[in-house]
Design an enzyme around this catalytic site. Sequence first.
Site, PDB file in Angstrom:
ATOM      1  N   SER A  69       0.817  -1.206   0.000  1.00 39.08           N
ATOM      2  CA  SER A  69       0.000   0.000   0.000  1.00 39.08           C
ATOM      3  C   SER A  69       0.859   1.267   0.000  1.00 39.08           C
ATOM      4  CB  SER A  69      -0.949   0.006   1.202  1.00 39.08           C
ATOM      5  OG  SER A  69      -0.231   0.122   2.409  1.00 39.08           O
ATOM      6  N   LYS A  92      -0.626   3.821   6.061  1.00 41.36           N
ATOM      7  CA  LYS A  92      -1.310   4.835   5.250  1.00 41.36           C
ATOM      8  C   LYS A  92      -0.746   6.213   5.576  1.00 41.36           C
ATOM      9  CE  LYS A  92      -4.801   2.489   3.215  1.00 41.36           C
ATOM     10  NZ  LYS A  92      -4.093   1.204   3.345  1.00 41.36           N
TER      11      LYS A  92
END
Lengths: 195, 195
Positions: free
Chosen positions: A116, A153
């Site tokens: 990610s 994130k």
Amino acid sequence: MKERRTLKDIERRISDYLRKNGRMPTYSEMMELLGVRSKSVVDFWVKKLVAGGILRKDAHGFLIPLRPLSGLPMVGDIRAGFPSPAEEELRDIISLDEFLVGRPDSSFLLKVSGDSMINEGIKQGDLVIVEKGREPKNGDIVIAEVDGEWTLKYFRREGKSVVLEAANPDYPPIRAKTELRIGGVISAVIRKYYL
Amino acid sequence: MKERRTLKDIERRISDYLRKNGRMPTYSEMMELLGVRSKSVVDFWVKKLVAGGILRKDAHGFLIPLRPLSGLPMVGDIRAGFPSPAEEELRDIISLDEFLVGRPDSSFLLKVSGDSMINEGIKQGDLVIVEKGREPKNGDIVIAEVDGEWTLKYFRREGKSVVLEAANPDYPPIRAKTELRIGGVISAVIRKYYL
DNA sequence: ACAACTATAGAACGCTTGTTCTATATTGCG
DNA sequence: CGCAATATAGAACAAGCGTTCTATAGTTGT
């Protein structure tokens, strides 16, 4: 030509001893370490090491190493060229532990799975240093719980709510509607080759 | 309810002392450290620490710390979830110096400039640990001199010659015609946020 | 060549260390 | 409560510590 004792050689022997035994050698032990038969000779050399800024003595007369045990010399920029051995001696020696970890008590290592954050240069298998309790700022990388799974994130505040964005176009940004669990802020990334 | 001395608290105080002073405290100093007025009390607690596997005593009766000073707990995979404080105590504590640096004497740190290895997740400003003298294998990342400038490249042997490839399509691969200077092999990459 | 400096040896010494002993509060438990 | 276990204090002690002194080879400079 008789082989002579040099400060550098003695420093290395003491360093090795410290690494192996977890403490500095006593004068008696240094007699063996240096191959001499008198403590006064040891004192002679110790005083040289102190004068040379390699060791210091505290108020109790205990020997304290001035450089970290297993640090690395920091030799500046790649483009500046390859460092000559002579230059290298002069560089700061940095302990990675001290350099990377600000708050040892509230940090830990985590292995990354998933991609990610691939565009941030964080790959699967990398290690990240997570610092708990720190308030994340915009643009910080955080470890957060998303759909019951923990991932990395980017953190961004948008008005009252919080947006979590991946550094990977395949992952859509997430707007936190309910509560949001932030495990900590990433303070460093480590990748080790030659595992 | 009177506040009690706990092993964990004492361990932390001794650890702090060691970090600050570069050596273990003496029994007299531990009297202050623990807030007691007798060396026998210190001995009492030290014996507990030794029994608990937190410290050890060598042949001379010197106290040796068993864990690295500023290590970090390694808590496994991100997906396994966030570690509970209880779990965390049980994990291995790893010193980054020991973990990352195989040969301290022949390694050094270098700051990366340029984006030639961007697809390998090595960005401008990252630090790499360079190990001198190691024989590069195919696929290793090396620091090499190309056109009089040092950069990072993948190393590959192709028959008798050597090919240096960037992890960035903007940079063409380089076939070494004359001699080739390899400065060392990259053994780890480090990126620190919060500089 | 001779003085000055460097490097080593050996012995003596005061001081602090870690250890051990006895004594005494404080806490836990049935 | 009363007994055992836990926790603290204080004093005494031998051993080993780092320091210092004197003496003596070996090396270097002029």
